[in-house]
Design an enzyme around this catalytic site. Structure first.
Site, PDB file in Angstrom:
ATOM      1  N   LYS A 166     -31.579 -44.412   3.010  1.00 26.32           N
ATOM      2  CA  LYS A 166     -30.476 -43.732   3.711  1.00 26.32           C
ATOM      3  C   LYS A 166     -30.281 -44.377   5.082  1.00 26.32           C
ATOM      4  O   LYS A 166     -31.120 -45.176   5.521  1.00 26.32           O
ATOM      5  CB  LYS A 166     -30.776 -42.238   3.829  1.00 26.32           C
ATOM      6  CG  LYS A 166     -32.044 -41.915   4.557  1.00 26.32           C
ATOM      7  CD  LYS A 166     -32.350 -40.429   4.499  1.00 26.32           C
ATOM      8  CE  LYS A 166     -33.663 -40.127   5.174  1.00 26.32           C
ATOM      9  NZ  LYS A 166     -33.804 -38.733   5.535  1.00 26.32           N
ATOM     10  N   TYR A 170     -29.828 -50.820  38.369  1.00 26.13           N
ATOM     11  CA  TYR A 170     -29.177 -49.562  38.747  1.00 26.13           C
ATOM     12  C   TYR A 170     -30.214 -48.578  39.266  1.00 26.13           C
ATOM     13  O   TYR A 170     -31.270 -48.399  38.652  1.00 26.13           O
ATOM     14  CB  TYR A 170     -28.464 -48.948  37.534  1.00 26.13           C
ATOM     15  CG  TYR A 170     -27.217 -49.699  37.124  1.00 26.13           C
ATOM     16  CD1 TYR A 170     -26.148 -49.837  38.000  1.00 26.13           C
ATOM     17  CD2 TYR A 170     -27.125 -50.264  35.865  1.00 26.13           C
ATOM     18  CE1 TYR A 170     -25.006 -50.525  37.632  1.00 26.13           C
ATOM     19  CE2 TYR A 170     -25.979 -50.949  35.473  1.00 26.13           C
ATOM     20  CZ  TYR A 170     -24.924 -51.073  36.367  1.00 26.13           C
ATOM     21  OH  TYR A 170     -23.791 -51.757  35.995  1.00 26.13           O
ATOM     22  N   MET A 178     -26.600 -51.422  30.042  1.00 25.27           N
ATOM     23  CA  MET A 178     -25.879 -51.473  28.768  1.00 25.27           C
ATOM     24  C   MET A 178     -26.163 -52.770  28.000  1.00 25.27           C
ATOM     25  O   MET A 178     -26.376 -52.762  26.782  1.00 25.27           O
ATOM     26  CB  MET A 178     -24.367 -51.349  29.028  1.00 25.27           C
ATOM     27  CG  MET A 178     -23.566 -51.183  27.764  1.00 25.27           C
ATOM     28  SD  MET A 178     -21.797 -51.094  28.057  1.00 25.27           S
ATOM     29  CE  MET A 178     -21.620 -49.506  28.813  1.00 25.27           C
TER      30      MET A 178
HETATM   31  C1  LIG Z   1     -36.253 -35.809   1.150  1.00 27.34           C
HETATM   32  C2  LIG Z   1     -36.841 -37.014   1.783  1.00 27.34           C
HETATM   33  N1  LIG Z   1     -37.750 -37.736   1.114  1.00 27.34           N
HETATM   34  C3  LIG Z   1     -38.323 -38.836   1.633  1.00 27.34           C
HETATM   35  C4  LIG Z   1     -38.002 -39.255   2.906  1.00 27.34           C
HETATM   36  C5  LIG Z   1     -38.685 -40.477   3.478  1.00 27.34           C
HETATM   37  O1  LIG Z   1     -39.503 -40.100   4.556  1.00 27.34           O
HETATM   38  P1  LIG Z   1     -40.348 -41.191   5.376  1.00 27.34           P
HETATM   39  O2  LIG Z   1     -39.346 -42.089   6.002  1.00 27.34           O
HETATM   40  O3  LIG Z   1     -41.081 -40.398   6.387  1.00 27.34           O
HETATM   41  O4  LIG Z   1     -41.204 -41.860   4.380  1.00 27.34           O
HETATM   42  C6  LIG Z   1     -37.079 -38.539   3.643  1.00 27.34           C
HETATM   43  C7  LIG Z   1     -36.748 -38.960   5.006  1.00 27.34           C
HETATM   44  O5  LIG Z   1     -36.513 -38.234   5.901  1.00 27.34           O
HETATM   45  C8  LIG Z   1     -36.481 -37.390   3.077  1.00 27.34           C
HETATM   46  O6  LIG Z   1     -35.564 -36.666   3.741  1.00 27.34           O
END
Ligand SMILES: Cc1ncc(COP(=O)(O)O)c(C=O)c1O
Length: 374
Positions: free
Chosen positions: A43, A264, A319
């Site tokens: 993701k 800054y 930045m």
């Molecule tokens: C449902 C679920 N499974 C697995 C993972 C993977 O977790 P990690 O990156 O801590 O291994 C996540 C990440 O947040 C998750 O939301």
């Protein structure tokens, strides 16, 4: 004239994504969880590493777990014929149709999703895999134990192929509540007598709770060679490798007099005459603005022997630039390569100095940073 986008063009900053490190880390997960299949969690554009790179490096995974259906579409467009899991399932009935067309497996975590699945007429002929999520104590997504069986039976009656799933809140901590043990107890009670494969472990559980893996593990952060705890020593002990190397160059050197202030707010005052290096990387590249003075930056060929050396940041990150103390780097010159994080500087260490975790830094790599997939 179009400029090449993958190499240094104007600003000398580049994130290199090492697909061999992806392969290595996936191999380590197979060693740690030999009985389990692997959902590689990609993701947030593979935690900032790009879908392209993850796809190249992780092609031997058993499946990809992700959030956005557009990413599932991207995988299918690139001929991924294996399994895809939508980690939060579908957000509308319309999305369900699309998800089924893409042959996605679905997490189901609420009543609304169960209803949509019951009303949906699946004409695809393919049985749909459901990962029914139990809220075993994290209290984020999932059915409470007393609701879980009903949801399971409803989906089973509607012809879906069910799996049990839960997510741990504290697999990376020794004394966090609820503990993995408490969540496992809740899980085992809730699924008693309901035959189905299971999916339990995130990275921390794969590393430290080998009795809580399940048939499908769901590693995210460890695939990227970053620590679930934020402690880099855990990555070294687990023999994982950093996948993202963020590098830039020294673009200027200032000779400070004792008492001069830097950047800054003039937050840093030179304790003596000294050189500082100005590096082409700032918060608009994803470097944390809250990095404290002393955050490590590696400068190539810079110490008295011409070896690479860690130089601490001084002054506020701006930045587009940050500044480092070059007192330990007498050979540092304009044009010297620096590493902000990667092999020489663990992203976990930068995160610790910035009051955050490595997850946040890698996910927040800015779009303007060119990415080279190696
Ligand atoms: C449902 C679920 N499974 C697995 C993972 C993977 O977790 P990690 O990156 O801590 O291994 C996540 C990440 O947040 C998750 O939301």
């Amino acid at each position: 004239m179009s400029l090449p986008v993958n190499r240094f063009v104007n600003r000398p900053i580049l994130a290199t994504i090492h697909t061999d490190a992806f392969r290595h880390n996936l191999g380590r997960i197979r060693e740690l969880a030999p009985q389990s299949k692997i959902w590689s969690v990609i993701k947030a554009k593979a935690y900032g590493h790009s879908l392209e790179a993850a796809f190249q490096g992780l092609e031997s995974t058993d499946g990809f777990a992700l959030l956005d259906i557009a990413d599932a579409q991207w995988l299918r467009d690139h001929d991924w014929a294996g399994r895809i899991l939508l980690l939060e399932g579908i957000f509308s009935l319309a999305e369900l149709e699309f998800a089924i067309k893409l042959h996605c497996d679905l997490v189901v975590h609420n009543e609304q999703q169960v209803s949509w699945l019951e009303t949906f007429k699946n004409h695809s002929g393919n049985p749909v895999n459901i990962f029914l999520k139990l809220n075993s104590g994290m209290n984020r997504l999932g059915f409470r134990p007393e609701q879980y069986r009903t949801a399971f039976h409803r989906l089973h009656s509607a012809g879906y192929h069910l799996h049990h799933m839960t997510h741990f809140a504290n697999a990376d901590q020794v004394d966090g509540l609820p503990s993995v043990g408490e969540q496992m107890e809740c899980f085992e009670k809730a699924i008693e007598g309901l035959q189905a494969p299971s999916s339990l472990a995130n990275s921390a559980a794969i590393l430290w709770h080998r009795n809580a893996l399940g048939d499908w593990v769901r590693p995210g952060i460890m695939l990227y060679g970053v620590s679930p705890t934020g402690v880099h020593a855990d990555i070294v002990r687990s023999e994982l490798q950093a996948v993202m190397h963020l590098r830039s160059e020294i673009i200027d050197i200032q000779e400070l007099k004792k008492g001069d202030h830097v950047g800054y707010g003039g937050c840093y005052e030179a304790p003596e005459d000294m050189r500082i290096g100005v590096i082409a990387c700032g918060y608009a590249d994803g470097y944390p603005r809250h990095a404290e003075d002393g955050t490590p930056v590696w400068v190539d060929a810079a110490d008295a022997k011409g070896e690479g050396v860690i130089c601490p940041t001084v002054g506020r990150v701006s930045m587009d630039m940050l500044t480092v103390d070059l007192r330990e780097a007498p050979n540092a010159k304009v044009g010297a390569t620096v590493e902000l994080w990667g092999n020489e500087v663990p992203v976990d260490d930068v995160a610790q100095m910035s009051g955050t975790i490595g997850y946040e830094l890698i996910c927040a790599l800015a779009q303007r940073v060119p990415v080279l997939i190696k």
